[in-house]
Write a protein that holds these residues in place. Structure first.
Motif, PDB file in Angstrom:
ATOM      1  N   HIS A 171     -30.040  22.409  21.127  1.00  0.00           N
ATOM      2  CA  HIS A 171     -31.138  23.715  21.690  1.00  0.00           C
ATOM      3  C   HIS A 171     -32.432  23.467  21.852  1.00  0.00           C
ATOM      4  N   GLY A 172     -32.575  23.964  22.535  1.00  0.00           N
ATOM      5  CA  GLY A 172     -34.433  22.925  23.213  1.00  0.00           C
ATOM      6  C   GLY A 172     -34.964  23.807  21.605  1.00  0.00           C
ATOM      7  N   GLU A 173     -35.844  22.036  21.501  1.00  0.00           N
ATOM      8  CA  GLU A 173     -36.450  22.233  20.255  1.00  0.00           C
ATOM      9  C   GLU A 173     -37.797  21.944  20.996  1.00  0.00           C
ATOM     10  N   GLU A 174     -38.480  22.485  21.875  1.00  0.00           N
ATOM     11  CA  GLU A 174     -39.117  22.194  22.255  1.00  0.00           C
ATOM     12  C   GLU A 174     -40.732  23.739  21.641  1.00  0.00           C
ATOM     13  N   GLY A 175     -39.768  24.106  22.281  1.00  0.00           N
ATOM     14  CA  GLY A 175     -40.447  25.780  20.887  1.00  0.00           C
ATOM     15  C   GLY A 175     -40.118  25.988  20.233  1.00  0.00           C
ATOM     16  N   SER A 176     -39.567  25.010  19.138  1.00  0.00           N
ATOM     17  CA  SER A 176     -38.766  25.048  17.646  1.00  0.00           C
ATOM     18  C   SER A 176     -40.258  25.391  16.880  1.00  0.00           C
ATOM     19  N   ALA A 177     -41.381  24.843  16.729  1.00  0.00           N
ATOM     20  CA  ALA A 177     -42.199  24.715  15.542  1.00  0.00           C
ATOM     21  C   ALA A 177     -43.143  25.673  16.067  1.00  0.00           C
ATOM     22  N   ARG A 178     -43.431  26.149  17.519  1.00  0.00           N
ATOM     23  CA  ARG A 178     -44.311  27.089  18.580  1.00  0.00           C
ATOM     24  C   ARG A 178     -43.596  28.661  17.270  1.00  0.00           C
ATOM     25  N   MET A 179     -42.416  28.174  17.205  1.00  0.00           N
ATOM     26  CA  MET A 179     -42.054  29.772  17.140  1.00  0.00           C
ATOM     27  C   MET A 179     -41.640  29.880  15.719  1.00  0.00           C
ATOM     28  N   TRP A 180     -41.109  29.018  14.937  1.00  0.00           N
ATOM     29  CA  TRP A 180     -42.045  28.570  13.148  1.00  0.00           C
ATOM     30  C   TRP A 180     -43.298  29.260  12.902  1.00  0.00           C
ATOM     31  N   LYS A 181     -44.169  28.575  13.271  1.00  0.00           N
ATOM     32  CA  LYS A 181     -45.921  28.576  13.289  1.00  0.00           C
ATOM     33  C   LYS A 181     -45.467  30.655  13.029  1.00  0.00           C
ATOM     34  N   ALA A 182     -45.874  31.029  15.271  1.00  0.00           N
ATOM     35  CA  ALA A 182     -45.734  32.452  15.254  1.00  0.00           C
ATOM     36  C   ALA A 182     -44.973  33.123  14.297  1.00  0.00           C
ATOM     37  N   LEU A 183     -44.210  33.096  13.495  1.00  0.00           N
ATOM     38  CA  LEU A 183     -43.187  33.634  12.172  1.00  0.00           C
ATOM     39  C   LEU A 183     -43.762  33.452  11.123  1.00  0.00           C
ATOM     40  N   THR A 184     -44.707  33.163  10.733  1.00  0.00           N
ATOM     41  CA  THR A 184     -45.155  32.367   9.494  1.00  0.00           C
ATOM     42  C   THR A 184     -46.070  33.597   9.764  1.00  0.00           C
ATOM     43  N   TYR A 185     -47.015  33.021  10.868  1.00  0.00           N
ATOM     44  CA  TYR A 185     -48.800  34.289  10.940  1.00  0.00           C
ATOM     45  C   TYR A 185     -48.606  35.862  11.051  1.00  0.00           C
ATOM     46  N   PHE A 186     -46.829  36.444  11.645  1.00  0.00           N
ATOM     47  CA  PHE A 186     -46.967  37.368  12.011  1.00  0.00           C
ATOM     48  C   PHE A 186     -46.159  38.113  11.664  1.00  0.00           C
ATOM     49  N   VAL A 187     -45.557  37.622  10.674  1.00  0.00           N
ATOM     50  CA  VAL A 187     -44.402  38.212   9.956  1.00  0.00           C
ATOM     51  C   VAL A 187     -44.519  37.816   8.599  1.00  0.00           C
ATOM     52  N   ALA A 188     -44.523  36.579   7.997  1.00  0.00           N
ATOM     53  CA  ALA A 188     -44.278  36.280   6.696  1.00  0.00           C
ATOM     54  C   ALA A 188     -45.765  36.864   6.226  1.00  0.00           C
ATOM     55  N   LEU A 189     -47.272  36.599   6.752  1.00  0.00           N
ATOM     56  CA  LEU A 189     -48.168  36.395   5.529  1.00  0.00           C
ATOM     57  C   LEU A 189     -48.221  37.995   5.849  1.00  0.00           C
ATOM     58  N   PRO A 190     -48.325  38.584   7.024  1.00  0.00           N
ATOM     59  CA  PRO A 190     -48.845  40.338   6.829  1.00  0.00           C
ATOM     60  C   PRO A 190     -47.288  41.061   5.906  1.00  0.00           C
ATOM     61  N   GLY A 191     -45.952  40.145   5.532  1.00  0.00           N
ATOM     62  CA  GLY A 191     -45.152  40.353   4.255  1.00  0.00           C
ATOM     63  C   GLY A 191     -45.981  40.335   3.149  1.00  0.00           C
ATOM     64  N   VAL A 192     -46.489  39.123   3.283  1.00  0.00           N
ATOM     65  CA  VAL A 192     -46.775  39.052   1.553  1.00  0.00           C
ATOM     66  C   VAL A 192     -48.087  40.063   1.369  1.00  0.00           C
ATOM     67  N   GLY A 193     -49.271  40.656   2.642  1.00  0.00           N
ATOM     68  CA  GLY A 193     -50.225  41.122   1.493  1.00  0.00           C
ATOM     69  C   GLY A 193     -50.122  42.340   2.029  1.00  0.00           C
ATOM     70  N   VAL A 194     -48.569  42.876   2.569  1.00  0.00           N
ATOM     71  CA  VAL A 194     -47.807  44.305   2.481  1.00  0.00           C
ATOM     72  C   VAL A 194     -47.296  44.260   0.678  1.00  0.00           C
ATOM     73  N   SER A 195     -47.185  43.252   0.490  1.00  0.00           N
ATOM     74  CA  SER A 195     -46.786  43.478  -1.139  1.00  0.00           C
ATOM     75  C   SER A 195     -47.386  43.106  -2.254  1.00  0.00           C
ATOM     76  N   MET A 196     -48.617  42.417  -1.608  1.00  0.00           N
ATOM     77  CA  MET A 196     -50.028  42.178  -2.535  1.00  0.00           C
ATOM     78  C   MET A 196     -50.738  43.728  -2.583  1.00  0.00           C
ATOM     79  N   LEU A 197     -51.105  44.773  -1.458  1.00  0.00           N
ATOM     80  CA  LEU A 197     -51.190  46.187  -1.320  1.00  0.00           C
ATOM     81  C   LEU A 197     -50.716  47.166  -2.052  1.00  0.00           C
ATOM     82  N   ASN A 198     -49.396  47.533  -2.192  1.00  0.00           N
ATOM     83  CA  ASN A 198     -48.442  47.719  -3.022  1.00  0.00           C
ATOM     84  C   ASN A 198     -48.459  47.533  -3.843  1.00  0.00           C
ATOM     85  N   VAL A 199     -48.809  46.203  -5.027  1.00  0.00           N
ATOM     86  CA  VAL A 199     -48.729  46.014  -5.900  1.00  0.00           C
ATOM     87  C   VAL A 199     -49.766  47.111  -6.812  1.00  0.00           C
TER      88      VAL A 199
END
Length: 111
Positions: free
Chosen positions: A31-59
């Protein structure tokens, strides 16, 4: 036996040179690994961190509600069986006992 192995290696060598992408299709190098780090960084910022924020708001919003009434105690014979005492305290309370939520075998403590 040796001649069969030798002839098989002679046949597979030209195929390996002609089709280098098909040599190891399950390896990470396929697989082409040149965009792998960029993809995981984007997933962290746009999926994981908002998910944690929504969970904190729910609690936070759930904790602001009033307390619920606890259910009535029903002495089912298969629950709260004490064959020997717990090794702490008086032996009848669990380690993280909450008298408002956790009943003893005879019922809630404050009733």
């Amino acid at each position: 036996m040796a001649s069969a192995v030798l002839s098989a290696s002679r046949v597979s060598r030209p195929l390996g040179r002609a089709l280098p992408g098909l040599r190891r299709p399950m390896s990470s190098g396929a697989h082409g690994e040149e965009g792998s780090a960029r993809m995981w960084k984007a997933l962290t910022y746009f999926v994981a961190l908002p998910g944690v924020g929504v969970s904190m708001l729910n609690v936070f919003l759930k904790s602001r509600h009033e307390e619920h009434e606890r259910p009535p105690f029903v002495a089912y014979p298969h629950l709260r069986i004490r064959t020997k005492p717990f090794p702490w305290g008086d032996g009848n309370h669990t380690l993280f006992h909450n008298p408002h939520v956790n009943p003893l075998p005879t019922g809630y403590e404050d009733e």
